[in-house]
Design an enzyme around this catalytic site. Structure first.
Site, PDB file in Angstrom:
ATOM      1  CB  CYS A  98       2.140  10.186  -4.044  1.00  0.00           C
ATOM      2  SG  CYS A  98       1.829  11.889  -4.616  1.00  0.00           S
ATOM      3  CG  HIS A 188       2.288   8.307  -8.456  1.00  0.00           C
ATOM      4  ND1 HIS A 188       1.353   7.908  -7.523  1.00  0.00           N
ATOM      5  CD2 HIS A 188       2.299   9.665  -8.420  1.00  0.00           C
ATOM      6  CE1 HIS A 188       0.804   8.965  -6.959  1.00  0.00           C
ATOM      7  NE2 HIS A 188       1.367  10.055  -7.470  1.00  0.00           N
ATOM      8  CD  GLU A 190       0.747   4.535  -7.708  1.00  0.00           C
ATOM      9  OE1 GLU A 190       0.053   5.407  -7.160  1.00  0.00           O
ATOM     10  OE2 GLU A 190       2.000   4.560  -7.716  1.00  0.00           O
TER      11      GLU A 190
END
Length: 241
Positions: A98, A188, A190
């Protein structure tokens, strides 16, 4: 075999109420890297502590997301530009997520700005391009896979020597690679759907101004195991380099 640590380079933190319940960006990234066999991790906060040690001291580097904007050219962020250039030149494996993806593109000659169509948020479908078929990080993913996304800015122009690997209906530049070992991903890997739902809980008025329904986006969230697999795969690549 012992390895130099993998570095999680923090460019920001999540909101306090999310951090208290679910942990912070570096916690989520660390979990993914450990799933790939990383046993020695270092974390460095770029906003609080300045530049980390030389990139060659690490097996690999993961840059987190941030609530800041790359186009604001914060001094701490701009200080990372030559550091990232040195990391790529040295062949240190790098993964920007990001804000980290955008900062890596900026450092290597790309352009970052607000997306003309506004925010991309929710569980989105990312499509791999043919150029990613042989890519060691993304090549084993399905041609289309779900991923969590939340960003107002994006890489509007890739670095001249970048290979475009993936995009979505909203965002053309969801993943790129420079050289053999430096990647940026706008999505993302994560983020869990729970983490993104926590963001949506506080964004109703902001999203309404853009004609979006936060509750509707939250209802459509789903797990994204394929996107999440990028982190353990990056750990394995870094540790085998």
């Amino acid at each position: 075999m012992s390895h130099a640590p993998l570095l999680i380079l923090k460019t920001g933190s999540t909101h306090a109420h999310i951090r208290d319940r679910l942990g912070d960006f570096d916690d989520w990234i660390a979990a993914g890297l450990r799933a790939g066999g990383a046993t020695v991790l270092a974390t460095h906060d770029a906003q609080a502590d300045g530049l980390p040690e030389a990139p060659q001291r690490f097996s690999g580097v993961v840059l987190t997301g941030s609530h800041n904007m790359v186009s604001e050219r914060e001094p701490w962020s701009e200080a990372l530009v030559p550091w990232l250039q040195a990391a790529v030149e040295a062949g240190t494996p790098v993964l920007g997520i990001c804000y980290g993806h955008q900062l890596l593109a900026h450092a290597l000659g790309g352009e970052v700005a607000h997306h003309p169509d506004g925010v991309e948020i929710g569980t989105v479908t990312v499509a791999r391009h043919a150029a990613s078929d042989a890519d060691p990080l993304l090549g084993d993913l399905p041609e289309h896979f779900p991923a969590q996304a939340v960003h107002w800015q994006s890489v509007r122009r890739l670095p001249a020597n970048a290979v475009l690997l993936a995009g979505s209906a909203h965002e053309a530049h969801h993943a790129f690679r420079v050289g053999e070992r430096a990647w940026g991903v706008q999505f993302h890997p994560e983020f869990s759907d729970e983490a993104l739902r926590a963001y949506l809980d506080g964004l109703e008025p902001t999203l309404a101004q853009e004609g979006l329904d936060a509750a509707q986006i939250a209802d459509a969230l789903r797990p994204t195991p394929e996107a999440a697999s990028v982190l353990p795969r990056f750990a394995r690549l870094a540790l085998s380099a």
